[in-house]
Design a protein around this motif. Sequence first.
Motif, PDB file in Angstrom:
ATOM      1  N   HIS A 196       0.838  -1.199   0.000  1.00  0.00           N
ATOM      2  CA  HIS A 196       0.000   0.000   0.000  1.00  0.00           C
ATOM      3  C   HIS A 196       0.878   1.257   0.000  1.00  0.00           C
ATOM      4  CE1 HIS A 196      -3.581  -2.385   0.746  1.00  0.00           C
ATOM      5  NE2 HIS A 196      -2.945  -3.002   1.739  1.00  0.00           N
ATOM      6  N   PRO A 197       0.436   2.305  -0.709  1.00  0.00           N
ATOM      7  CA  PRO A 197       1.211   3.551  -0.707  1.00  0.00           C
ATOM      8  C   PRO A 197       1.078   4.264   0.624  1.00  0.00           C
ATOM      9  CG  PRO A 197      -0.844   3.873  -1.901  1.00  0.00           C
ATOM     10  CD  PRO A 197      -0.770   2.405  -1.552  1.00  0.00           C
ATOM     11  N   VAL A 198       2.101   5.061   0.927  1.00  0.00           N
ATOM     12  CA  VAL A 198       2.020   5.915   2.125  1.00  0.00           C
ATOM     13  C   VAL A 198       0.941   6.963   1.906  1.00  0.00           C
ATOM     14  CG1 VAL A 198       3.292   7.483   3.638  1.00  0.00           C
ATOM     15  CG2 VAL A 198       4.452   5.522   2.618  1.00  0.00           C
ATOM     16  N   PHE A 199       0.920   7.522   0.718  1.00  0.00           N
ATOM     17  CA  PHE A 199      -0.150   8.426   0.273  1.00  0.00           C
ATOM     18  C   PHE A 199      -0.064   8.531  -1.240  1.00  0.00           C
ATOM     19  CE2 PHE A 199       3.391  10.966   2.019  1.00  0.00           C
ATOM     20  CZ  PHE A 199       3.874  11.521   0.861  1.00  0.00           C
ATOM     21  N   GLU A 200      -1.121   9.023  -1.857  1.00  0.00           N
ATOM     22  CA  GLU A 200      -1.117   9.233  -3.300  1.00  0.00           C
ATOM     23  C   GLU A 200      -2.057  10.378  -3.644  1.00  0.00           C
ATOM     24  OE1 GLU A 200      -4.428   5.988  -4.813  1.00  0.00           O
ATOM     25  OE2 GLU A 200      -2.315   5.407  -4.796  1.00  0.00           O
ATOM     26  N   SER A 201      -1.869  10.892  -4.862  1.00  0.00           N
ATOM     27  CA  SER A 201      -2.701  11.995  -5.381  1.00  0.00           C
ATOM     28  C   SER A 201      -2.711  13.191  -4.442  1.00  0.00           C
ATOM     29  CB  SER A 201      -4.141  11.505  -5.636  1.00  0.00           C
ATOM     30  OG  SER A 201      -4.136  10.420  -6.531  1.00  0.00           O
ATOM     31  N   LEU A 202      -1.562  13.504  -3.837  1.00  0.00           N
ATOM     32  CA  LEU A 202      -1.467  14.659  -2.937  1.00  0.00           C
ATOM     33  C   LEU A 202      -1.209  15.911  -3.756  1.00  0.00           C
ATOM     34  CD1 LEU A 202      -1.281  15.970  -0.149  1.00  0.00           C
ATOM     35  CD2 LEU A 202       1.126  15.284  -0.061  1.00  0.00           C
ATOM     36  N   SER A 203      -2.142  16.820  -3.724  1.00  0.00           N
ATOM     37  CA  SER A 203      -2.000  18.088  -4.447  1.00  0.00           C
ATOM     38  C   SER A 203      -2.396  19.222  -3.517  1.00  0.00           C
ATOM     39  CB  SER A 203      -2.883  18.113  -5.702  1.00  0.00           C
ATOM     40  OG  SER A 203      -2.492  17.107  -6.627  1.00  0.00           O
ATOM     41  N   LEU A 204      -1.482  20.141  -3.299  1.00  0.00           N
ATOM     42  CA  LEU A 204      -1.775  21.318  -2.475  1.00  0.00           C
ATOM     43  C   LEU A 204      -0.694  22.370  -2.703  1.00  0.00           C
ATOM     44  CD1 LEU A 204       0.085  21.588   0.438  1.00  0.00           C
ATOM     45  CD2 LEU A 204      -0.945  19.351   0.699  1.00  0.00           C
ATOM     46  N   THR A 205      -1.039  23.605  -2.379  1.00  0.00           N
ATOM     47  CA  THR A 205      -0.091  24.712  -2.525  1.00  0.00           C
ATOM     48  C   THR A 205       0.037  25.428  -1.181  1.00  0.00           C
ATOM     49  OG1 THR A 205      -0.668  25.036  -4.843  1.00  0.00           O
ATOM     50  CG2 THR A 205       0.429  26.869  -3.725  1.00  0.00           C
TER      51      THR A 205
END
Length: 552
Positions: A342-351
């Motif tokens: 499993h990924p640690v996280f994915e699709s992380l988008s932020l500014t």
Amino acid sequence: MKELIQRLFRRPVLAAEIFIATFFITLLTLAMPLYAIQVFNRYIAYGFHGTLITLTTGMLMAVFLQLGFRILRTKMAGAVNQAPNDCLSLEVLAVISQAKAEPLNQFSRQRLQDALNSVQTIQNGYDEQTLTTMMDAPFSLLLIAVIYLLSPFLAGIAATGIMIGLLTGWMGIKKSQQGLERLLGETSKHRALNYSAVNALDTVRAFSAAGFLQSLWQEQLVKISELKKKMTDTKGLSQALTLSGSSLTSVFLYAIGATLVVQGDLTVGALIGVNILAGRAYQNITRLVPAYHMLNKAGEAFKEITLLKRLPLEPISGAALRVYQGRIEFQDVGFAYPNTTHPVFESLSLTIEPGTALAVVGQNGSGKTTLAKLLMGLLEPRRGSILADNVNLQQLAWPWWRRQIIYMPQEPGFINGTIRENILFSTPDLDEASLNHILRASDLKSFLDQTPNGLDTMLTDNGKHLPLGIRRRLSLARGLATNGRLVVLDEPTDALDETGVKAVYQIMNDLMKAGKTIIVFSNDPKILKGASSILNLNIKPTPMLSHQTLAG
């Protein structure tokens, strides 16, 4: 052997000079048997003292000339090896300090330590003594050739004795090597157990683990003692056989040579000269065995270092922004560790805009430290990009980028050196006034004032002898020394007392007022209260971002 030849070819002039020096050393070796032959054949036969004086004077000159050539050759051999050895040390240091983190982590700590020790093994293998031994051996054939001119039959006896000596030495080394590998394995286990015990002395006492350790120690020490005894016996037998081989060769030379003297085919002086030449040739050639063994060990060490050198390095070149404003953007970033499902996280988008604060929350193992390492360039995203002022981090020069960050890792690590040196790694030219301001802000002044050497206190064992709270403060001070536009704090209040926590709060307030961009990884409610945005890593696979309005 290949490496030795390559080293010589890199310095062809010096190699030629070593070759010539070895040739003259061999020629001067002939002086002693010639001296013996002439003394027995001329002086003893005629009793003229002038002959003895002339021969002795010539012999003394030959001895001192040979000594001079030997000293000169040793220095030249050292010069041949110096540059490659220094270069190898720097290459290994570059790999350790610049290799990308994930490939490097595939090497265990023990394996990395062994690789560093391999440098010393190589340097010992390719030292002056090994080089001169490898040079002496082929020239010793010239000594056998001289014996052949005096008596072909005795030359055959000398050559046979030398071959038997070589075979005996090789078999002894081979058997010792097998024992050594087993001994090193057991010794490594014992060192690891000792290291484990030393790092957990309180655990040993508190949970009565002494009995458990004692049984393991006893078992390991018995094995080590038995292996050492076997190695000592093998080594002693090998040395005894080698020395006996030299003595036996002399016995046969004298026994058969004596019959040749009686028959009138050889003079007494020539017989003694043959024995001297055979002894020197035997010594030079049988020294090949331990030298060849050292070269083999160095070759094995080279293989280990070659694997290390194949690791991909971080690029030291890249872009450097004229002025970094402090903006950070994540574009569809995903990360997973190798061999995980499993990924640690994915699709992380932020500014994160300049001068704002982002708090990252999550339980243990949720990925807070992983995200901090991604920002530092210690890990690379599996997908997506991280941008600094609209420039991909992968395009930036990592040394420049890391100087733009005030970084406080969760696990503080230090290098054995002074406290001052550890704080000023990235900024060695920081003035004293700024350094003192950082020390006060980090709540370190009282600790340093109580230590005899203050900032010049030496850190040993990577600083682990210091209390964790002090190590955390030192880590914070080291980060503040860069005065970067981006602040990355990983669990900044962990393991700190009330005074230390207040110091962290004050530092964060000061950094916010100075317009720094702050990314803090923490579950501390007071820190969360001061953040304009909160990223929740407990939400999988895509973390959830929420915004909050700050009071005032």
